[in-house]
Write a protein that holds these residues in place. Structure first.
Motif, PDB file in Angstrom:
ATOM      1  N   ALA A 252       0.831  -1.213   0.000  1.00 32.39           N
ATOM      2  CA  ALA A 252       0.000   0.000   0.000  1.00 32.39           C
ATOM      3  C   ALA A 252       0.858   1.252   0.000  1.00 32.39           C
ATOM      4  O   ALA A 252       1.915   1.307   0.637  1.00 32.39           O
ATOM      5  N   VAL A 253       0.365   2.264  -0.710  1.00 30.47           N
ATOM      6  CA  VAL A 253       0.995   3.574  -0.678  1.00 30.47           C
ATOM      7  C   VAL A 253       0.481   4.316   0.543  1.00 30.47           C
ATOM      8  O   VAL A 253      -0.730   4.333   0.811  1.00 30.47           O
ATOM      9  N   ALA A 254       1.368   4.932   1.297  1.00 30.76           N
ATOM     10  CA  ALA A 254       0.971   5.655   2.502  1.00 30.76           C
ATOM     11  C   ALA A 254       0.063   6.816   2.138  1.00 30.76           C
ATOM     12  O   ALA A 254       0.252   7.474   1.102  1.00 30.76           O
ATOM     13  N   PRO A 255      -0.953   7.074   2.957  1.00 31.10           N
ATOM     14  CA  PRO A 255      -1.854   8.193   2.665  1.00 31.10           C
ATOM     15  C   PRO A 255      -1.113   9.515   2.714  1.00 31.10           C
ATOM     16  O   PRO A 255      -0.194   9.693   3.519  1.00 31.10           O
ATOM     17  N   ILE A 256      -1.515  10.434   1.863  1.00 33.88           N
ATOM     18  CA  ILE A 256      -0.866  11.742   1.823  1.00 33.88           C
ATOM     19  C   ILE A 256      -1.653  12.696   2.694  1.00 33.88           C
ATOM     20  O   ILE A 256      -2.859  12.884   2.535  1.00 33.88           O
ATOM     21  N   ASP A 257      -0.968  13.316   3.616  1.00 35.00           N
ATOM     22  CA  ASP A 257      -1.582  14.263   4.541  1.00 35.00           C
ATOM     23  C   ASP A 257      -0.751  15.540   4.509  1.00 35.00           C
ATOM     24  O   ASP A 257       0.277  15.622   3.832  1.00 35.00           O
ATOM     25  N   ASN A 258      -1.184  16.532   5.277  1.00 30.65           N
ATOM     26  CA  ASN A 258      -0.379  17.736   5.391  1.00 30.65           C
ATOM     27  C   ASN A 258       0.863  17.446   6.234  1.00 30.65           C
ATOM     28  O   ASN A 258       1.034  16.352   6.774  1.00 30.65           O
ATOM     29  N   VAL A 259       1.744  18.434   6.366  1.00 30.15           N
ATOM     30  CA  VAL A 259       3.007  18.218   7.063  1.00 30.15           C
ATOM     31  C   VAL A 259       2.777  17.794   8.504  1.00 30.15           C
ATOM     32  O   VAL A 259       3.437  16.877   9.009  1.00 30.15           O
ATOM     33  N   TYR A 260       1.823  18.423   9.167  1.00 28.74           N
ATOM     34  CA  TYR A 260       1.568  18.063  10.559  1.00 28.74           C
ATOM     35  C   TYR A 260       1.136  16.599  10.657  1.00 28.74           C
ATOM     36  O   TYR A 260       1.656  15.848  11.489  1.00 28.74           O
ATOM     37  N   GLY A 261       0.208  16.172   9.835  1.00 25.00           N
ATOM     38  CA  GLY A 261      -0.242  14.788   9.865  1.00 25.00           C
ATOM     39  C   GLY A 261       0.845  13.820   9.449  1.00 25.00           C
ATOM     40  O   GLY A 261       0.930  12.699   9.969  1.00 25.00           O
ATOM     41  N   THR A 262       1.704  14.230   8.543  1.00 28.02           N
ATOM     42  CA  THR A 262       2.788  13.365   8.072  1.00 28.02           C
ATOM     43  C   THR A 262       3.809  13.112   9.171  1.00 28.02           C
ATOM     44  O   THR A 262       4.446  12.055   9.208  1.00 28.02           O
ATOM     45  N   LEU A 263       3.985  14.063  10.094  1.00 26.21           N
ATOM     46  CA  LEU A 263       4.894  13.850  11.220  1.00 26.21           C
ATOM     47  C   LEU A 263       4.480  12.626  12.021  1.00 26.21           C
ATOM     48  O   LEU A 263       5.320  11.826  12.452  1.00 26.21           O
ATOM     49  N   GLY A 264       3.169  12.467  12.217  1.00 26.56           N
ATOM     50  CA  GLY A 264       2.684  11.287  12.924  1.00 26.56           C
ATOM     51  C   GLY A 264       2.862  10.039  12.095  1.00 26.56           C
ATOM     52  O   GLY A 264       3.172   8.956  12.617  1.00 26.56           O
ATOM     53  N   LEU A 265       2.700  10.151  10.784  1.00 27.39           N
ATOM     54  CA  LEU A 265       2.818   9.006   9.893  1.00 27.39           C
ATOM     55  C   LEU A 265       4.226   8.415   9.908  1.00 27.39           C
ATOM     56  O   LEU A 265       4.414   7.205   9.815  1.00 27.39           O
ATOM     57  N   VAL A 266       5.276   9.277  10.057  1.00 26.53           N
ATOM     58  CA  VAL A 266       6.666   8.797  10.082  1.00 26.53           C
ATOM     59  C   VAL A 266       7.159   8.614  11.514  1.00 26.53           C
ATOM     60  O   VAL A 266       8.352   8.434  11.752  1.00 26.53           O
ATOM     61  N   ASN A 267       6.212   8.664  12.460  1.00 27.34           N
ATOM     62  CA  ASN A 267       6.495   8.395  13.876  1.00 27.34           C
ATOM     63  C   ASN A 267       7.399   9.440  14.514  1.00 27.34           C
ATOM     64  O   ASN A 267       8.101   9.161  15.479  1.00 27.34           O
ATOM     65  N   ALA A 268       7.393  10.672  13.986  1.00 23.93           N
ATOM     66  CA  ALA A 268       8.089  11.780  14.643  1.00 23.93           C
ATOM     67  C   ALA A 268       7.107  12.424  15.615  1.00 23.93           C
ATOM     68  O   ALA A 268       6.734  13.601  15.501  1.00 23.93           O
ATOM     69  N   VAL A 269       6.695  11.633  16.598  1.00 23.05           N
ATOM     70  CA  VAL A 269       5.588  12.023  17.477  1.00 23.05           C
ATOM     71  C   VAL A 269       5.965  13.203  18.355  1.00 23.05           C
ATOM     72  O   VAL A 269       5.159  14.136  18.544  1.00 23.05           O
ATOM     73  N   THR A 270       7.190  13.213  18.883  1.00 29.10           N
ATOM     74  CA  THR A 270       7.601  14.314  19.765  1.00 29.10           C
ATOM     75  C   THR A 270       7.613  15.628  18.999  1.00 29.10           C
ATOM     76  O   THR A 270       7.158  16.661  19.505  1.00 29.10           O
ATOM     77  N   THR A 271       8.148  15.610  17.791  1.00 30.76           N
ATOM     78  CA  THR A 271       8.149  16.825  16.972  1.00 30.76           C
ATOM     79  C   THR A 271       6.717  17.267  16.685  1.00 30.76           C
ATOM     80  O   THR A 271       6.419  18.476  16.685  1.00 30.76           O
ATOM     81  N   GLN A 272       5.833  16.304  16.437  1.00 26.85           N
ATOM     82  CA  GLN A 272       4.435  16.645  16.190  1.00 26.85           C
ATOM     83  C   GLN A 272       3.810  17.299  17.423  1.00 26.85           C
ATOM     84  O   GLN A 272       3.102  18.305  17.325  1.00 26.85           O
ATOM     85  N   GLN A 273       4.101  16.752  18.604  1.00 19.63           N
ATOM     86  CA  GLN A 273       3.562  17.323  19.837  1.00 19.63           C
ATOM     87  C   GLN A 273       4.100  18.730  20.076  1.00 19.63           C
ATOM     88  O   GLN A 273       3.354  19.644  20.457  1.00 19.63           O
ATOM     89  N   TYR A 274       5.408  18.915  19.875  1.00 18.74           N
ATOM     90  CA  TYR A 274       5.992  20.237  20.092  1.00 18.74           C
ATOM     91  C   TYR A 274       5.452  21.250  19.075  1.00 18.74           C
ATOM     92  O   TYR A 274       5.343  22.444  19.375  1.00 18.74           O
ATOM     93  N   SER A 275       5.121  20.783  17.870  1.00 18.26           N
ATOM     94  CA  SER A 275       4.515  21.669  16.879  1.00 18.26           C
ATOM     95  C   SER A 275       3.157  22.171  17.368  1.00 18.26           C
ATOM     96  O   SER A 275       2.785  23.338  17.157  1.00 18.26           O
ATOM     97  N   ALA A 276       2.396  21.274  17.998  1.00 19.18           N
ATOM     98  CA  ALA A 276       1.090  21.671  18.533  1.00 19.18           C
ATOM     99  C   ALA A 276       1.260  22.624  19.712  1.00 19.18           C
ATOM    100  O   ALA A 276       0.533  23.632  19.834  1.00 19.18           O
ATOM    101  N   MET A 277       2.221  22.335  20.610  1.00 17.57           N
ATOM    102  CA  MET A 277       2.438  23.169  21.793  1.00 17.57           C
ATOM    103  C   MET A 277       2.890  24.576  21.409  1.00 17.57           C
ATOM    104  O   MET A 277       2.535  25.555  22.064  1.00 17.57           O
ATOM    105  N   SER A 278       3.691  24.707  20.358  1.00 21.55           N
ATOM    106  CA  SER A 278       4.259  25.997  19.983  1.00 21.55           C
ATOM    107  C   SER A 278       3.388  26.760  18.995  1.00 21.55           C
ATOM    108  O   SER A 278       3.795  27.800  18.484  1.00 21.55           O
ATOM    109  N   LYS A 279       2.195  26.235  18.724  1.00 24.98           N
ATOM    110  CA  LYS A 279       1.273  26.856  17.780  1.00 24.98           C
ATOM    111  C   LYS A 279       1.815  26.876  16.345  1.00 24.98           C
ATOM    112  O   LYS A 279       1.419  27.714  15.537  1.00 24.98           O
ATOM    113  N   LEU A 280       2.784  25.947  16.082  1.00 29.50           N
ATOM    114  CA  LEU A 280       3.249  25.781  14.699  1.00 29.50           C
ATOM    115  C   LEU A 280       2.267  24.936  13.898  1.00 29.50           C
ATOM    116  O   LEU A 280       2.258  24.989  12.668  1.00 29.50           O
TER     117      LEU A 280
END
Length: 794
Positions: free
Chosen positions: A94-122
């Protein structure tokens, strides 16, 4: 069918364009996919270093070695970037679903970066419209960050954390194929630069942080996962040296060398920076010598500097790199540690600057160009070094002078050599030290090199070897600040005597010498020149009876032809011959001699040479235990044929009835006799010179009187036709002690031609020019008495 062909052609064209546009990273990923093809579609094979979480799309070299940085690596199979598994299906179909950059962070398991993006209003920014590249630190990368720094970011999410995340972003989409080596990208934080390096082994770094999962495409950009949190860069290498307390000694050296400004220039440099402790390990005398020579200091510094950026994460195995000094160093790794020339010495790595990267090391790297000549000697020549020091030759070598060491390997110093009297050992060693600095590229055929003991050594250059007298150079020549070093296979034995004297003193070549005399060729063994002689021993000719010798002497042309076949023009020693192939040497007789050198032994015309490389002032002698005969020359006498078949081996001699040997033209040059008497009288000199010239067979009389002071000169010339003679008398009168010196010179014709053969003048001239080449005689030590020229004992 046409549609099928068109589709296939289109696929081929697209594939070709993709290959042309692909990067080293893309190619490594493609290779990983090929290695894992048995695991199903879109699966990639990775290597993980045992005991760590480090995973690599590795090169063929690492793959087949089963190791990375010297550590064992296991094989993992994961979905290639952009693909996913489906339950119950093989591989990653299967081809991985295409999401925006924020959603893609979770897709590649960069969870901490995704969380910090939410905390910093990025989050709102990277979910919205735009085109971004996000170099997202992995979860492990955040865990490796200094806790104090990390707490400082999290405690001020709207400024510090937001700015830190913005520094990891660029305001355009950049795939790995767009990330070129050495490029800089403007980040989204204060337009500060991100420094990209793309290596041939497929590693891509951003400020020396490695991309571990690249090209995860999003609707509004692309995400690359990196293995560390990066910080803003604003200093040059020069700035770091200026402010770093542990680099104050390096600061002093760089300033003294005059290269500080270079370290502040734009570029792509790697500096292996020795710490203060590293410099403190150097001997004070060495440090003083270095600081006193600006050229040596520059060589020293440039040896620590590469003209490329080598981040630690890009080094997966030992690789050689050229320094700015001009020679190479090997950069490798041992687990998490970097090595230089195989030694673990890197204390701190990847100090990123605007013009390169710095690695701190705990040793000073010393290039050959910064070493004194005796410091060039390595372990394989330790015996030579020890003996040079013990016998006082090292202390006799002045630091300001230049020398060349011809250093034999340890194996050359046999028990027999080491048991010699120290006086003889010193003489041997003096023959291995030249008075001048001569690097490998300056050696040429026929060159004469003066040794520390005043002797002269000859240089022979062959297709695959460079030799000095009987010894040949091996790989490993070095150039130091005041000299050069060449490694030698054996001890050098300079020539002292002519071939005639060597054979006579040996005592085992009486029959050969008698045949040479009968053929009128003895002067060939005495005259100056460069010859190779394959000399038959008395043992080889022991089967000759008086009758046989009479048969040989009965045909002078045949005897000369046979003997001249044992000579070749030029000096060919065993080590200079190309190994394992037949070397063809043209004899003075005209036919080729076939010489084979293999397994450290020599064969000539398939006959073993028991002893070789006996150096003479006019050539080299190799002993043979058989008479040599040219296989392309027939014999016309049945009696001679029977004789030759009895004393030659491994050839089939042809018989042609009535065949007659032709005369071979040769010219021997015999120096004329010189008698010289010198008387010196000191005092106030005047000069009187009288010259008388008489045409005809000349002899010249010349009288010169020299008195120091205001000279008066009288010169009378009288020319009388007739049979001339030449006489020269010199009288020198100088000041206070009374010393008398009178010189009387009676000159004879300079050359006398012996053994004349019928031939035209043009051919004779050509033979003289091609067949005889003068070699300057060796120097006679001061105080020695020279023999009269032309003596039969030379």
């Amino acid at each position: 069918m046409k549609l099928l062909f068109a589709a296939a052609f289109a696929l081929f064209v697209l594939s070709a364009f993709d290959q042309v546009d692909s990067s080293a990273y893309d190619k490594i990923v493609a290779h990983s996919r090929i290695r894992a093809k048995k695991e199903g579609p879109n699966v990639c094979a990775l290597q993980q270093v045992v005991g760590t979480k480090k995973k690599y799309f590795s090169t063929c070299r690492n793959w087949y070695q089963g190791a990375i940085c010297g550590k064992k690596a296991t094989v993992l199979y994961e979905c290639c970037p952009g693909y996913m598994k489906l339950e119950g299906m093989r591989g990653c179909p299967a081809v991985a679903p295409i999401d925006n950059v924020y959603g893609t962070l979770g897709l590649v398991n960069a969870v901490t970066t995704q969380q910090y993006s939410a905390m910093s209003k990025l989050r709102e920014e990277i979910e919205g419209s735009g085109s971004y590249t996000f170099f997202a630190p992995s979860n492990e990368a955040w865990d490796l960050l200094d806790p104090e720094v990390r707490n400082g970011l999290v405690s001020n999410v709207n400024i510090e954390l937001y700015n830190a995340l913005h520094y990891h972003m660029a305001n355009k989409r950049l795939l790995t194929k767009d990330l070129k080596n050495g490029m800089t990208i403007t980040s989204m934080y204060n337009d500060l630069s991100l420094h990209i390096n793309h290596y041939a082994n497929g590693v891509v770094t951003v400020n020396c942080a490695r991309i571990i999962h690249g090209n995860q495409v999003a609707t509004n950009g692309v995400v690359h996962v990196i293995d560390r949190v990066i910080t803003a860069v604003g200093n040059t290498i020069q700035d770091v040296i200026d402010v770093e307390d542990d680099l104050s000694s390096l600061n002093t050296v760089v300033t003294a060398s005059g290269l500080m400004d270079k370290l502040g220039e734009p570029g792509q440099f790697t500096l292996f920076a020795p710490t203060n402790d590293a410099f403190s390990k150097l001997d004070s005398e060495v440090m003083e010598r270095l600081m006193g020579d600006k050229g040596v200091l520059q060589a020293l510094l440039k040896y620590h500097l590469l003209d490329s950026v080598q981040c630690s994460e890009a080094i997966m195995t030992g690789t050689s790199y050229e320094t700015l000094e001009g020679t190479n160093i090997e950069i490798g790794c041992n687990g998490d540690s970097l090595t230089v020339n195989g030694i673990k010495m890197v204390l701190k790595k990847d100090i990123v600057t605007t013009n390169g990267v710095i690695h701190l090391i705990d040793q000073v790297l010393m290039p050959d160009s910064a070493k004194q000549v005796m410091e060039l000697v390595g372990p394989s020549q330790a015996t030579f070094s020890d003996m040079v020091s013990e016998l006082g030759l090292a202390s006799a070598m002045r630091p300001q002078a230049e020398y060349t060491l011809l250093a034999p390997l340890n194996a050359a110093f046999s028990d027999e050599v080491m048991s010699l009297d120290q006086r003889f050992l010193r003489i041997i060693l003096e023959n291995h030290i030249l008075k001048n600095k001569i690097v490998l590229s300056q050696l040429y055929n026929g060159q004469r090199l003066e040794t520390l003991g005043g002797k002269f050594l000859r240089v022979f250059v062959y297709r695959t070897a460079v030799c000095i007298e009987n010894a040949c150079l091996i790989r490993g020549s070095k150039e130091g600040s005041n000299g050069a070093l060449h490694l030698m296979k054996t001890l050098i034995k300079p020539a002292e005597s002519t071939m005639f004297k060597l054979l006579t003193e040996h005592g085992g070549f009486k029959i050969f010498l008698s045949l040479m005399e009968a053929a009128g060729l003895t002067d060939l063994l005495k005259q100056e020149g460069d010859f190779t002689l394959f000399a038959p021993t008395d043992e080889a000719l022991a089967g000759l009876s008086q009758r046989d010798i009479s048969v040989l002497k009965s045909d002078p042309n045949a005897l000369r032809a046979i003997l001249l076949y044992h000579f070749s023009k030029g000096i060919f020693i065993g080590g200079g011959l190309e190994t394992g192939v037949t070397n063809l040497l043209k004899s003075l007789q005209g036919s080729n001699i076939k010489v084979l050198f293999a397994n450290n032994s020599m064969q000539v015309n398939s006959v073993q040479v028991p002893d070789s490389d006996l150096m003479a002032t006019n050539g080299v002698i190799h002993f043979v235990k058989t008479l040599l005969y040219p296989e392309d020359i027939p014999v016309g006498s049945q009696e001679l044929l029977t004789l030759l078949r009895r004393i030659t081996r491994f050839i089939q001699i042809k018989f042609v009835s009535g065949y007659r040997f032709q005369e071979i033209p040769l010219t021997f040059i015999i120096p004329g006799d010189v008698t010289k008497v010198t008387r010196i009288i000191q005092g106030e000199p005047t000069i009187t010179k009288v010259t008388r010239v008489i045409e005809g067979e000349p002899s010249i009389t010349k009288v010169t009187r020299v008195i120091e002071g205001e000279p008066s000169i009288t010169k009378v010339t009288r020319v009388i036709e007739g049979e001339p003679t030449l006489t020269k008398v010199t009288r020198v009168i100088e000041g206070e002690p009374s010393v008398t010196k009178v010189t009387r010179v009676i000159e004879a014709p300079q050359t006398e031609f012996i053994t004349t053969f019928d031939m035209d003048n043009d051919r004779l001239t050509k033979v003289i020019q091609e067949g005889t080449r003068r070699v300057p005689g060796r120097r006679v030590p001061a105080g020695g008495r020279g023999r009269p020229r032309g003596s039969s004992q030379d």
